[in-house]
Design a protein around this motif. Structure first.
Motif, PDB file in Angstrom:
ATOM      1  N   UNK A  13     -16.634  -5.553 -14.509  1.00  0.00           N
ATOM      2  CA  UNK A  13     -16.356  -5.428 -13.074  1.00  0.00           C
ATOM      3  C   UNK A  13     -14.904  -5.785 -12.772  1.00  0.00           C
ATOM      4  N   UNK A  14     -14.349  -6.758 -13.507  1.00  0.00           N
ATOM      5  CA  UNK A  14     -12.940  -7.114 -13.301  1.00  0.00           C
ATOM      6  C   UNK A  14     -12.041  -5.928 -13.612  1.00  0.00           C
ATOM      7  N   UNK A  15     -12.346  -5.221 -14.697  1.00  0.00           N
ATOM      8  CA  UNK A  15     -11.531  -4.068 -15.064  1.00  0.00           C
ATOM      9  C   UNK A  15     -11.549  -3.000 -13.971  1.00  0.00           C
ATOM     10  N   UNK A  16     -12.733  -2.672 -13.467  1.00  0.00           N
ATOM     11  CA  UNK A  16     -12.834  -1.644 -12.431  1.00  0.00           C
ATOM     12  C   UNK A  16     -12.079  -2.051 -11.180  1.00  0.00           C
ATOM     13  N   UNK A  17     -12.236  -3.310 -10.766  1.00  0.00           N
ATOM     14  CA  UNK A  17     -11.577  -3.768  -9.545  1.00  0.00           C
ATOM     15  C   UNK A  17     -10.068  -3.824  -9.706  1.00  0.00           C
ATOM     16  N   UNK A  18      -9.604  -4.319 -10.853  1.00  0.00           N
ATOM     17  CA  UNK A  18      -8.163  -4.415 -11.087  1.00  0.00           C
ATOM     18  C   UNK A  18      -7.513  -3.035 -11.113  1.00  0.00           C
ATOM     19  N   UNK A  19      -8.152  -2.089 -11.817  1.00  0.00           N
ATOM     20  CA  UNK A  19      -7.588  -0.738 -11.903  1.00  0.00           C
ATOM     21  C   UNK A  19      -7.499  -0.096 -10.524  1.00  0.00           C
ATOM     22  N   UNK A  20      -8.598  -0.205  -9.742  1.00  0.00           N
ATOM     23  CA  UNK A  20      -8.617   0.408  -8.413  1.00  0.00           C
ATOM     24  C   UNK A  20      -7.612  -0.258  -7.481  1.00  0.00           C
ATOM     25  N   UNK A  21      -7.543  -1.590  -7.527  1.00  0.00           N
ATOM     26  CA  UNK A  21      -6.632  -2.311  -6.637  1.00  0.00           C
ATOM     27  C   UNK A  21      -5.172  -2.022  -6.977  1.00  0.00           C
ATOM     28  N   UNK A  22      -4.824  -2.121  -8.255  1.00  0.00           N
ATOM     29  CA  UNK A  22      -3.425  -1.924  -8.639  1.00  0.00           C
ATOM     30  C   UNK A  22      -2.966  -0.495  -8.373  1.00  0.00           C
ATOM     31  N   UNK A  23      -3.864   0.469  -8.593  1.00  0.00           N
ATOM     32  CA  UNK A  23      -3.490   1.860  -8.319  1.00  0.00           C
ATOM     33  C   UNK A  23      -3.247   2.075  -6.836  1.00  0.00           C
ATOM     34  N   UNK A  24      -4.107   1.500  -5.993  1.00  0.00           N
ATOM     35  CA  UNK A  24      -3.911   1.662  -4.555  1.00  0.00           C
ATOM     36  C   UNK A  24      -2.636   0.970  -4.082  1.00  0.00           C
ATOM     37  N   UNK A  25      -2.287  -0.157  -4.700  1.00  0.00           N
ATOM     38  CA  UNK A  25      -1.007  -0.800  -4.386  1.00  0.00           C
ATOM     39  C   UNK A  25       0.145   0.121  -4.771  1.00  0.00           C
ATOM     40  N   UNK A  26       0.044   0.725  -5.959  1.00  0.00           N
ATOM     41  CA  UNK A  26       1.081   1.652  -6.399  1.00  0.00           C
ATOM     42  C   UNK A  26       1.194   2.871  -5.508  1.00  0.00           C
ATOM     43  N   UNK A  27       0.043   3.403  -5.069  1.00  0.00           N
ATOM     44  CA  UNK A  27       0.033   4.571  -4.175  1.00  0.00           C
ATOM     45  C   UNK A  27       0.719   4.240  -2.856  1.00  0.00           C
ATOM     46  N   UNK A  28       0.344   3.102  -2.266  1.00  0.00           N
ATOM     47  CA  UNK A  28       0.951   2.701  -0.993  1.00  0.00           C
ATOM     48  C   UNK A  28       2.452   2.490  -1.150  1.00  0.00           C
ATOM     49  N   UNK A  29       2.830   1.884  -2.260  1.00  0.00           N
ATOM     50  CA  UNK A  29       4.239   1.617  -2.536  1.00  0.00           C
ATOM     51  C   UNK A  29       5.029   2.909  -2.689  1.00  0.00           C
ATOM     52  N   UNK A  30       4.400   3.912  -3.299  1.00  0.00           N
ATOM     53  CA  UNK A  30       5.080   5.188  -3.522  1.00  0.00           C
ATOM     54  C   UNK A  30       5.164   6.015  -2.245  1.00  0.00           C
ATOM     55  N   UNK A  31       4.019   6.314  -1.636  1.00  0.00           N
ATOM     56  CA  UNK A  31       4.021   7.190  -0.464  1.00  0.00           C
ATOM     57  C   UNK A  31       4.661   6.521   0.760  1.00  0.00           C
ATOM     58  N   UNK A  32       4.675   5.180   0.781  1.00  0.00           N
ATOM     59  CA  UNK A  32       5.379   4.504   1.870  1.00  0.00           C
ATOM     60  C   UNK A  32       6.871   4.780   1.834  1.00  0.00           C
ATOM     61  N   UNK A  33       7.351   5.252   0.687  1.00  0.00           N
ATOM     62  CA  UNK A  33       8.771   5.534   0.541  1.00  0.00           C
ATOM     63  C   UNK A  33       9.281   6.644   1.437  1.00  0.00           C
ATOM     64  N   UNK A  34       8.391   7.517   1.920  1.00  0.00           N
ATOM     65  CA  UNK A  34       8.848   8.607   2.787  1.00  0.00           C
ATOM     66  C   UNK A  34       9.596   8.084   4.020  1.00  0.00           C
ATOM     67  N   UNK A  35       9.313   6.845   4.427  1.00  0.00           N
ATOM     68  CA  UNK A  35       9.987   6.267   5.589  1.00  0.00           C
ATOM     69  C   UNK A  35      11.298   5.608   5.151  1.00  0.00           C
TER      70      UNK A  35
END
Length: 501
Positions: free
Chosen positions: A370-392
């Motif tokens: 469960x730690x693996x699933x949560x870590x992968x999902x959380x870190x990817x969503x952090x990366x996504x927000x960090x990337x797409x937030x760059x448009x501003x």
């Protein structure tokens, strides 16, 4: 018109072009980076306000008197003392209230505006899939055309909700104050409050689809939504029920996943499955109403497994090309992250004797799958927000990199066993931290695209290409974060003991 037909069309349409729609739902996660930017500024302003007032030192003094507080073990937090309460009360000045209030208001307003803007891209992309058009370009065109209308719809709905509910509540209070008969009237009026909320929700239910499909503004969109409600009341009510049931089911699933330490997986289910499918169903229903017949999107080509394999391969290739072709951006992103780490380390020196962290406490009850699933999902969503937030203009990306660096630096400074923390972080950190740095570099790249578009140096085709390319790179990063999560879950907590370190 049958809603079960619309559901079938929604599933078929989403299966046919998920990569054309998902980028705009991922774009919606950029609100996290934008909000983080505002709160980073707000916290900094709060710190300087407390320091200037001379009220920060007394708070820290009283906290030190309570002994080190373990942030990973809430049971160590003592009850507040009278002296600490007094210190906090002294800190609450009009200036501090203004700073905190401005931060909260600005955070809410900007978050809602960015969310509504992303929703314009989502509905336009879905409509394009149903029409057999290119969804990525349609999403960009839709944002540029209808972002203002989508924000206006949000404002109109909030005003309508506040006005209707406010009038009812005022009537209930006024009636209750007139005597026994008025009290009885007030009791009768109470059930009208949720009914009023439902009525307003129904009135705006198809307004976004009307703006997109009919090409109208916000006010006309509400009128057309009411027209749909008058013509198809049963379908509208069934869809509303379907939406509520879906959200309740999603809430139950998220709660169950949270109970086993996988809350990030629940949010990913909503982001990638529930919300897109609801938009497809709603848009298919409105298109059927506007055109007189339900749309017929193309069927998906190949099996789901083959399409997933192709997506992952394309993502890995896109990630490799981006990393090799943008070394300066990687270096800049890494430098900002490192700066955040240094700032966090230095800032945490001010809470010596106040806060402590313990990697051993955080690993208590660790269950690797469960730690693996949560870590992968959380870190990817952090990366996504960090990337797409760059448009501003790249600003939210810079703030996110700083925030993540500050968090890591501060935690390292207040850790009670630094060697244990370093031993834990080292195996997966060499994969995870570069992944976050690459996501930051992608955000900085998109910031350049956004600035060029705003100044006329890039057109809509360039923006669409950037959205699609970023999505493929983020798919590649999902593989990186999955590997990092596997190492963190199954290796990092245990290898030191196995090796006798």
């Amino acid at each position: 018109m049958r809603i079960d037909d619309a559901v079938g069309i929604a599933v078929r349409g989403y299966r046919s072009r998920p990569s054309g729609v998902l980028p705009y739902y991922l774009l919606g996660t950029s609100t996290a980076a934008v909000t983080q930017t505002i709160w980073l500024i707000g916290v900094t302003a709060t710190y300087f306000t407390l320091s200037a007032q001379g009220t920060l030192a007394p708070i820290l003094t009283e906290l030190r008197a309570l002994g080190p507080l373990q942030i990973d073990d809430p049971t160590t937090f003592p009850d507040s003392t009278d002296a600490l309460v007094t210190a906090f009360e002294a800190a609450v000045t009009p200036t501090l209230i203004a700073v905190v209030g401005a931060t909260v208001v600005l955070s809410v307003v900007v978050t809602l505006a960015v969310t509504a803007t992303a929703a314009a891209g989502q509905v336009h992309a879905v409509h394009a899939v149903l029409d057999g058009r290119e969804p990525i370009r349609a999403g960009v065109d839709g944002i540029l055309r209808d972002a203002v209308s989508f924000v206006a719809l949000l404002v109109l709905q909030a005003i309508a909700m506040l006005a209707v509910v406010g009038l009812l509540l005022a009537g209930i209070v006024a009636a209750a104050a007139t005597g026994p008969a008025g009290t009885l009237l007030a009791i009768v009026l109470v059930p009208a409050v949720p009914l009023a909320v439902l009525t307003v929700r129904l009135a705006f239910l198809f307004a976004r689809q009307a703006v997109v499909v009919d090409g109208v503004g916000a006010l006309a969109g509400v009128r057309h939504s009411l027209g749909y409600l008058r013509t198809n009341p049963v379908d509208a009510i069934i869809f509303l029920i379907l939406s509520v049931v879906t959200l309740i089911a999603l809430g139950v699933v998220t709660t169950m996943l949270s109970a086993v330490g996988m809350s990030a997986v629940g949010s990913l289910v909503g982001l990638a499955v529930a919300f897109p499918l609801l938009t497809f169903v709603k848009t298919a229903l409105y298109v059927g109403h506007a055109d007189g017949e339900l749309p017929a999107p193309p069927a998906a080509a190949g099996t789901a497994a083959s399409r997933l394999d192709a997506e992952l391969r394309a993502g890995a290739a896109a990630l490799g090309r981006f990393v090799s072709s943008r070394p300066l951006l990687q270096a800049a992103s890494g430098a900002v992250f490192a700066l955040g780490g240094a700032l966090g380390w230095r800032a945490a020196a001010g809470v010596d004797g106040v806060l402590e962290a313990s990697i051993a406490a955080r690993l208590a009850g660790w269950f690797p799958p469960t730690a693996m699933a949560n870590l992968a999902a959380n870190n990817w969503q952090v990366g996504v927000a960090q990337a797409y937030g760059g448009f501003l203009g790249g600003i939210p990306t810079l703030a996110s990199l700083l925030f993540n660096g500050i968090s890591l630096g501060a935690i390292a400074r207040i850790e009670v066993d630094p060697i244990a923390l370093l031993t834990f972080v080292a195996p997966h950190g060499v994969v995870e931290i570069p992944g976050l740095i690459v996501a930051g570099a992608l955000g900085l790249h998109l910031g350049g695209v956004g600035v060029r578009a705003a100044t006329g140096g890039a057109d809509r085709a360039d923006l669409a290409a950037a959205v699609g390319r970023a999505y493929r790179i983020l798919i590649g990063l999902a593989l990186v974060f999955l590997v990092a999560a596997a190492i963190e879950a199954f290796v990092s907590p245990y290898y030191a003991d196995l090796l006798g370190l």
